[in-house]
Design a protein around this motif. Sequence first.
Motif: not given
Length: 412
Positions: A210-218
Motif C-alpha cells: 500500500h505504501k509503495a503504491e502511494i510512492v509509485e502513483q505520486v
Amino acid sequence: MSKDYSDLHDPNAEYTMRELSAGTMGVTADRPAPRDLEITDVQTTMVDGNFPWTLVRVYTDAGVVGTGEAYWGAGVPELVERMKPFVVGENPLDIDRLFEHLVQKMSGEGSVEGVTVTAIAGIEIALHDLAGKVLDVPAYQLLGGKYRDDVRVYCDCHTEAEADPEACADEAERVVEELGYDALKFDLDVPSGLEKDRANRHLRPGEIRHKAEIVEQVTERVKDRADVAFDCHWTFSGGSAKRLADAIEEYDVWWLEDPVPPENLQVQEEVTKSTTTPIAVGENRYRVTEERRLIESQAVDIVAPDLPKVGGMRETRKIADVANQYYVPVAMHNVSSPVATMASAHVGAAIPNSLAVEYHSYELGWWSDLVEEDVIEGGSITVPEEPGLGVTLDMDAVEAHMVDGETLFDEA
C-alpha cells in the motif's frame, strides 16, 4: 502567566564554574555606539497556528527589538521567562557566549536536549534578528555570508484521503501546477486498513504494498517536475523499515524520512546502509552533538535538523559544517511560522550544502499574514537584504490568532 518563572531557585546555576555572564567573564570593555546596548526584557506570545508557535522578543535599552521563534510545545514560554534574568543586562551582540551561558545556567533543568534547548533557540534566533538590526546587516551575514540568493522550499502535502494513492497523486499534481512547488513531501505512516497492532511497529506485506503504491502513483504523476520525499514519523521497526525502503528503491524517491524511532542509533545506521533509497533523519535530535553522531556513523544520507528545535541558527550552521565534512546535504525540517521559516532560509543561504527548507502550512490561509513581507514565492524564499531576519510582525494578525488566554507582547 500566573506564576513568575524568572525567580525560580537553582543553587547550582548560582555557583557553577560554567557561569558565562559578561561580569564573570570580565567582558567589560566599552563598545562604541551603536554596539553599546543592553538587553532589558524578553517576552513571548503564543500563536494558534497549525502548531502552537511561540514567538520570542528581546528588548534593549536602545529601543532595538529582535524577534525569534521557539519550536512549538507546552512549557516553552515558561522556560523563556525562566531564562530572562540570565540575559537582562547583557550585550545582545554576544550571541555565541549568551547561547553557551544559557545552556550552562539551564544544565540542571535539561539543556542537553528537549524543550529547554528549543526555548534557548527562540532567544538565539531573536538575538540574530536584533544583532542584524544593530549592525545594519542581514542575518545571513552574521553566519559568514551567502552561497545563494534564493533557498528552495519543499511543500509538506496533505489530502483528506491521505491513504488513497490516487488522491495523493492528485494533490501532488495540484501543488506543482497551481502552487508552483517543485519539491514535495507526503506522509507514509497512514492507515492501509490492513493493520493488526499499532504497538509492535511491524508492517505486514500488504501494508508495504500500500505504501509503495502511494510512492509509485505520486512519483509517476509528477515525474521530473518535482522531487518527492516521504515521511514515516519514526513509526516502524528496523526490519519493516528495511523492507519498505527496499520496496520503493525502484521509484524516484528524494528521501525516506524518519523510518525508525530516534533512540537507537545502531538500528538507524543499519536501515540507512541497507538500502539505496536515501534516508533523511534529524528533527528529533538536539544540538550539534547528537546530529554529529548521526553523520559520523553515516546513519543518514540527508540530515534534517529543525532550526528552532535543534538549538537555533548558529547551532544549525555548526551541524551543516559537520555534515559538509561527510558530503551530506541539509534539508531543514520546519513546521514554524514565517519567523523561524525565514531564520531557516538565512541559514540555508549561508551554508554550502543546503538542499531545501520545509513549508508545512500551505493549508493555513493566514500563515503569510503574520508578517508584512512576502516570504515564499514560486516555491522558494528570496533571502532578504534588510537588517536582521528581514520580516516584520503584523501585530494585528498576531493578536487575532493568539491562543486562548494569551497576551500580546510589547510593540517594537
